[in-house]
Motif scaffolding. Structure first.
Motif, PDB file in Angstrom:
ATOM      1  N   PRO A 120     -12.971  28.321   1.752  1.00  0.00           N
ATOM      2  CA  PRO A 120     -14.104  28.678   2.316  1.00  0.00           C
ATOM      3  C   PRO A 120     -13.999  29.862   3.419  1.00  0.00           C
ATOM      4  CG  PRO A 120     -13.084  26.460   2.506  1.00  0.00           C
ATOM      5  CD  PRO A 120     -11.982  27.220   2.204  1.00  0.00           C
ATOM      6  N   ILE A 121     -15.290  30.423   3.647  1.00  0.00           N
ATOM      7  CA  ILE A 121     -15.125  31.459   4.507  1.00  0.00           C
ATOM      8  C   ILE A 121     -16.409  31.201   5.524  1.00  0.00           C
ATOM      9  CG2 ILE A 121     -15.414  33.946   4.555  1.00  0.00           C
ATOM     10  CD1 ILE A 121     -14.468  34.297   1.774  1.00  0.00           C
ATOM     11  N   GLY A 122     -16.292  31.580   6.819  1.00  0.00           N
ATOM     12  CA  GLY A 122     -17.266  31.425   7.753  1.00  0.00           C
ATOM     13  C   GLY A 122     -16.926  30.411   8.873  1.00  0.00           C
ATOM     14  N   GLU A 123     -17.280  30.910  10.012  1.00  0.00           N
ATOM     15  CA  GLU A 123     -16.809  29.990  11.120  1.00  0.00           C
ATOM     16  C   GLU A 123     -18.123  29.088  11.592  1.00  0.00           C
ATOM     17  OE1 GLU A 123     -15.518  32.349  14.443  1.00  0.00           O
ATOM     18  OE2 GLU A 123     -13.959  33.681  13.376  1.00  0.00           O
ATOM     19  N   SER A 124     -19.195  29.097  11.069  1.00  0.00           N
ATOM     20  CA  SER A 124     -20.140  28.312  11.212  1.00  0.00           C
ATOM     21  C   SER A 124     -20.848  27.921   9.919  1.00  0.00           C
ATOM     22  CB  SER A 124     -21.343  28.896  12.119  1.00  0.00           C
ATOM     23  OG  SER A 124     -21.923  30.160  11.713  1.00  0.00           O
ATOM     24  N   VAL A 125     -21.883  26.702   9.976  1.00  0.00           N
ATOM     25  CA  VAL A 125     -22.551  26.211   8.749  1.00  0.00           C
ATOM     26  C   VAL A 125     -23.288  27.359   8.208  1.00  0.00           C
ATOM     27  CG1 VAL A 125     -23.823  24.617   7.866  1.00  0.00           C
ATOM     28  CG2 VAL A 125     -22.152  24.087   9.551  1.00  0.00           C
ATOM     29  N   LYS A 126     -24.142  28.262   9.147  1.00  0.00           N
ATOM     30  CA  LYS A 126     -25.135  28.898   8.559  1.00  0.00           C
ATOM     31  C   LYS A 126     -24.301  30.129   7.633  1.00  0.00           C
ATOM     32  CE  LYS A 126     -28.639  28.131  11.998  1.00  0.00           C
ATOM     33  NZ  LYS A 126     -29.447  28.620  13.098  1.00  0.00           N
ATOM     34  N   SER A 127     -23.117  30.526   8.143  1.00  0.00           N
ATOM     35  CA  SER A 127     -22.507  31.692   7.650  1.00  0.00           C
ATOM     36  C   SER A 127     -21.517  31.383   6.680  1.00  0.00           C
ATOM     37  CB  SER A 127     -21.885  32.608   8.728  1.00  0.00           C
ATOM     38  OG  SER A 127     -20.956  31.910   9.370  1.00  0.00           O
ATOM     39  N   GLU A 174     -24.997  20.656 -10.867  1.00  0.00           N
ATOM     40  CA  GLU A 174     -23.837  21.823 -11.517  1.00  0.00           C
ATOM     41  C   GLU A 174     -23.921  22.877 -10.435  1.00  0.00           C
ATOM     42  OE1 GLU A 174     -23.649  25.116 -15.121  1.00  0.00           O
ATOM     43  OE2 GLU A 174     -25.186  23.446 -15.130  1.00  0.00           O
ATOM     44  N   ASN A 175     -22.591  23.418 -10.116  1.00  0.00           N
ATOM     45  CA  ASN A 175     -22.363  24.674  -9.170  1.00  0.00           C
ATOM     46  C   ASN A 175     -22.579  24.345  -7.828  1.00  0.00           C
ATOM     47  OD1 ASN A 175     -21.614  27.255 -10.599  1.00  0.00           O
ATOM     48  ND2 ASN A 175     -23.379  26.892 -11.672  1.00  0.00           N
ATOM     49  N   PHE A 176     -22.847  23.059  -7.519  1.00  0.00           N
ATOM     50  CA  PHE A 176     -23.099  22.620  -5.948  1.00  0.00           C
ATOM     51  C   PHE A 176     -21.711  22.327  -5.447  1.00  0.00           C
ATOM     52  CE2 PHE A 176     -27.678  21.250  -5.165  1.00  0.00           C
ATOM     53  CZ  PHE A 176     -28.015  22.428  -5.777  1.00  0.00           C
ATOM     54  N   LYS A 230     -17.661  14.756  18.918  1.00  0.00           N
ATOM     55  CA  LYS A 230     -17.490  15.401  17.488  1.00  0.00           C
ATOM     56  C   LYS A 230     -17.982  14.419  16.378  1.00  0.00           C
ATOM     57  CE  LYS A 230     -13.667  17.609  16.217  1.00  0.00           C
ATOM     58  NZ  LYS A 230     -12.199  17.921  15.717  1.00  0.00           N
ATOM     59  N   LYS A 231     -18.701  15.036  15.476  1.00  0.00           N
ATOM     60  CA  LYS A 231     -19.413  14.367  14.500  1.00  0.00           C
ATOM     61  C   LYS A 231     -19.349  14.988  13.243  1.00  0.00           C
ATOM     62  CE  LYS A 231     -23.203  11.922  17.030  1.00  0.00           C
ATOM     63  NZ  LYS A 231     -24.305  11.367  17.044  1.00  0.00           N
ATOM     64  N   TYR A 232     -19.485  14.089  12.037  1.00  0.00           N
ATOM     65  CA  TYR A 232     -19.252  14.833  10.788  1.00  0.00           C
ATOM     66  C   TYR A 232     -20.663  14.530   9.960  1.00  0.00           C
ATOM     67  CZ  TYR A 232     -14.317  14.537  12.302  1.00  0.00           C
ATOM     68  OH  TYR A 232     -13.217  14.650  13.086  1.00  0.00           O
ATOM     69  N   ARG A 233     -20.796  15.351   9.114  1.00  0.00           N
ATOM     70  CA  ARG A 233     -22.124  15.188   8.327  1.00  0.00           C
ATOM     71  C   ARG A 233     -21.565  15.926   6.890  1.00  0.00           C
ATOM     72  NH1 ARG A 233     -25.541  19.107   7.484  1.00  0.00           N
ATOM     73  NH2 ARG A 233     -25.623  20.845   8.964  1.00  0.00           N
ATOM     74  N   VAL A 234     -22.427  15.618   6.002  1.00  0.00           N
ATOM     75  CA  VAL A 234     -22.385  16.267   4.615  1.00  0.00           C
ATOM     76  C   VAL A 234     -22.969  17.736   4.546  1.00  0.00           C
ATOM     77  CG1 VAL A 234     -22.597  16.237   2.147  1.00  0.00           C
ATOM     78  CG2 VAL A 234     -21.756  14.228   3.424  1.00  0.00           C
ATOM     79  N   GLY A 235     -22.308  18.736   3.855  1.00  0.00           N
ATOM     80  CA  GLY A 235     -23.128  20.106   3.712  1.00  0.00           C
ATOM     81  C   GLY A 235     -23.242  20.201   2.153  1.00  0.00           C
ATOM     82  N   ILE A 236     -24.179  20.939   1.628  1.00  0.00           N
ATOM     83  CA  ILE A 236     -24.200  21.329   0.293  1.00  0.00           C
ATOM     84  C   ILE A 236     -24.477  23.037   0.281  1.00  0.00           C
ATOM     85  CG2 ILE A 236     -25.264  21.022  -1.762  1.00  0.00           C
ATOM     86  CD1 ILE A 236     -26.176  18.221  -0.849  1.00  0.00           C
ATOM     87  N   TYR A 237     -23.412  23.577  -0.736  1.00  0.00           N
ATOM     88  CA  TYR A 237     -23.691  25.027  -0.977  1.00  0.00           C
ATOM     89  C   TYR A 237     -23.594  25.189  -2.470  1.00  0.00           C
ATOM     90  CZ  TYR A 237     -22.043  29.792  -0.789  1.00  0.00           C
ATOM     91  OH  TYR A 237     -22.028  31.080  -1.081  1.00  0.00           O
ATOM     92  N   ASN A 238     -24.887  26.021  -2.798  1.00  0.00           N
ATOM     93  CA  ASN A 238     -24.954  26.438  -4.043  1.00  0.00           C
ATOM     94  C   ASN A 238     -24.189  27.741  -4.545  1.00  0.00           C
ATOM     95  OD1 ASN A 238     -25.933  27.683  -6.545  1.00  0.00           O
ATOM     96  ND2 ASN A 238     -27.957  26.717  -6.253  1.00  0.00           N
ATOM     97  N   LYS A 240     -23.608  29.306  -7.303  1.00  0.00           N
ATOM     98  CA  LYS A 240     -24.105  30.434  -8.053  1.00  0.00           C
ATOM     99  C   LYS A 240     -24.969  31.224  -7.493  1.00  0.00           C
ATOM    100  CE  LYS A 240     -26.185  31.080 -12.578  1.00  0.00           C
ATOM    101  NZ  LYS A 240     -26.753  30.265 -13.870  1.00  0.00           N
ATOM    102  N   GLU A 241     -25.878  30.604  -6.458  1.00  0.00           N
ATOM    103  CA  GLU A 241     -27.003  31.442  -5.673  1.00  0.00           C
ATOM    104  C   GLU A 241     -26.452  31.857  -4.426  1.00  0.00           C
ATOM    105  OE1 GLU A 241     -29.512  32.396  -7.085  1.00  0.00           O
ATOM    106  OE2 GLU A 241     -29.501  31.044  -8.694  1.00  0.00           O
ATOM    107  N   LYS A 242     -25.001  31.404  -4.041  1.00  0.00           N
ATOM    108  CA  LYS A 242     -24.562  32.105  -2.936  1.00  0.00           C
ATOM    109  C   LYS A 242     -25.329  31.650  -1.543  1.00  0.00           C
ATOM    110  CE  LYS A 242     -21.327  33.531  -5.584  1.00  0.00           C
ATOM    111  NZ  LYS A 242     -20.323  32.872  -6.057  1.00  0.00           N
ATOM    112  N   GLU A 243     -25.819  30.232  -1.477  1.00  0.00           N
ATOM    113  CA  GLU A 243     -26.739  29.935  -0.246  1.00  0.00           C
ATOM    114  C   GLU A 243     -26.349  28.424  -0.096  1.00  0.00           C
ATOM    115  OE1 GLU A 243     -30.763  30.959  -1.545  1.00  0.00           O
ATOM    116  OE2 GLU A 243     -30.712  29.128  -2.849  1.00  0.00           O
ATOM    117  N   MET A 244     -26.861  28.134   1.315  1.00  0.00           N
ATOM    118  CA  MET A 244     -26.576  26.701   1.546  1.00  0.00           C
ATOM    119  C   MET A 244     -27.914  26.112   1.266  1.00  0.00           C
ATOM    120  SD  MET A 244     -23.896  25.926   3.421  1.00  0.00           S
ATOM    121  CE  MET A 244     -24.529  24.250   4.070  1.00  0.00           C
TER     122      MET A 244
END
Length: 406
Positions: A295-302, A348-350, A363-371, A373-377
């Motif tokens: 994983p690369i990036g210090e924030s969810v958006k990046s 697929e590819n998620f 501090k809280k926790y939740r699920v994030g999803i990254y595509n 193949k398309e290189k995007e959240m």
């Protein structure tokens, strides 16, 4: 036939409990873990067939298992296949010691549906079945526990459920990487156990304490980030951009057989991530291949992900542009690969990963999803937006064998 005669005719209804066991076994092959639990609840005969079949050496499910999202604090499980949350009952939890009983307990790994829990104060490892509550307790030996401050990852070399059905092989190995001299710890379990049983008004719990021989290996100058058993070998990812290959069955102690290097660019990324969190690089087995996930990036958006595949012939890493009918599930110190072909609820590819964030100094926790193949959240589906917690979330693949003791 007159209407009055038809009324007198005996109505024959199907008796599902009389279905032959061979037919029920064909059905069981195509069921996921929670479906098997529901299957067993139909009647006593179905329960008996299921218990016998899934604990037999010939059992192998045709359907891949969808990972469950586990909530550490209150022992809930979110199931992607039906978008429902399941919770163990008070009767099931009563008297069942687990990692939630200790404030200084840490989830340090998951193998074959079992959790590995480190109790820092007691210097003890618990191998815990989170669904059947079976537990194996392993006391860390003095040469490992005296210098230990933390364990970053622990894995089990084999499926303990299948091991327990074989009279010829009841040994297993736990591999640990942590702060003990920056070495790998191999706890070779011998076939010597003592079992203590505790009983409450409603439950009876068996806790097995094992004895092990221990080997600390390595030059003491490596910082190990992740470890995985693959093709009978141990692969250990280090901070310096190496993957060490160890033969942990070598006699009289484990022996390193190979070093596989990353490119200088990937090595720099590994070191950067290691400074942020020691568990942000992963080794994962995927359809017989070994992958490296970064994983690369210090924030969810990046956030972005880099995935490489090991070329066994050239002993090099090859960059991947897509996951080829597969998806990844990433927890704090665990990465799981699943084939999406037979899992319509998994895309697929998620990449499904756990996000840590702060809300009102909590501090809280939740699920994030990254595509990938398309290189995007990807926006979180409505049914997953409720999957937030103040305590750790992690993915676990349920082992169908463990329902025998539920």
């Amino acid at each position: 036939m007159a209407a009055s005669d038809r009324k007198k005719e005996k109505i024959i209804t199907a008796n599902w409990s009389n279905l032959v066991s061979e037919l029920l076994e064909l059905i069981l092959k195509r069921l996921g873990f929670l479906d098997i639990v529901h299957f067993r609840a139909v009647c006593s005969s179905w329960n008996r067939v299921a218990r016998f079949y899934i604990t037999s050496p010939i059992y192998f499910p045709l359907m891949p298992q969808t990972p469950l999202l586990m909530f550490r604090k209150n022992r809930r499980f979110f199931n992607l296949s039906d978008s429902r949350t399941y919770k163990t009952t008070r009767k099931q939890r009563q008297g069942r010691l687990g990692f939630y009983d200790y404030e200084d307990s840490w989830f340090v790994g998951s193998s074959y549906g079992w959790l590995v829990i480190f109790i820092k104060k007691l210097k003890v490892l618990h191998i815990l079945n989170p669904l059947s509550f079976e537990r194996i307790q392993i006391q860390l030996p003095s040469n490992m526990s005296k210098d230990i401050r933390f364990i970053f990852k622990a894995i089990i070399s084999c499926d303990l459920c299948r091991r327990s059905t074989s009279s010829s092989s009841k040994s297993f190995c736990i591999v640990v990487c942590g702060t003990f001299q920056d070495k790998l710890g191999f706890l070779m379990h011998e076939d010597t156990t003592t079992t203590a049983t505790t009983t409450t008004a409603t439950t009876k719990t068996s806790i097995t304490t094992t004895t092990s021989t221990t080997h600390l290996v390595g030059d003491g100058h490596q910082i190990y980030i992740d470890i995985i058993c693959h093709n009978g070998m141990l692969y250990a990812l280090s901070y310096v951009g190496l993957v060490e290959v160890w033969d942990f069955l070598s006699h009289p102690f484990p022996r390193k057989v190979l070093d596989i290097e990353f490119s200088p660019t990937v090595t720099r990324l590994i070191r950067k991530n290691c400074k942020l969190s020691r568990t942000k690089s992963y080794l994962v087995e995927s359809m017989g291949e070994l992958w490296f996930v970064l994983p690369i990036g210090e924030s969810v958006k990046s956030m972005e992900f880099v995935v490489h595949k090991l070329d066994y012939g050239k002993k090099t890493w090859v960059n991947l542009d897509n996951l080829s009918n597969q998806a990844l599930f990433i927890s704090k110190n665990e990465c799981i690969s699943v084939l999406t072909r037979d899992l319509p609820e998994v895309r697929e590819n998620f990449i499904y990963f756990i996000i840590e964030y702060w809300e009102k100094k909590t501090k809280k926790y939740r699920v994030g999803i990254y595509n990938f193949k398309e290189k995007e959240m990807v926006d979180l589906p409505e049914h997953m937006k409720s999957c937030t917690s103040n305590s750790l979330l992690f993915w676990i693949v349920p082992n169908p064998w463990i329902v025998r003791s539920m």
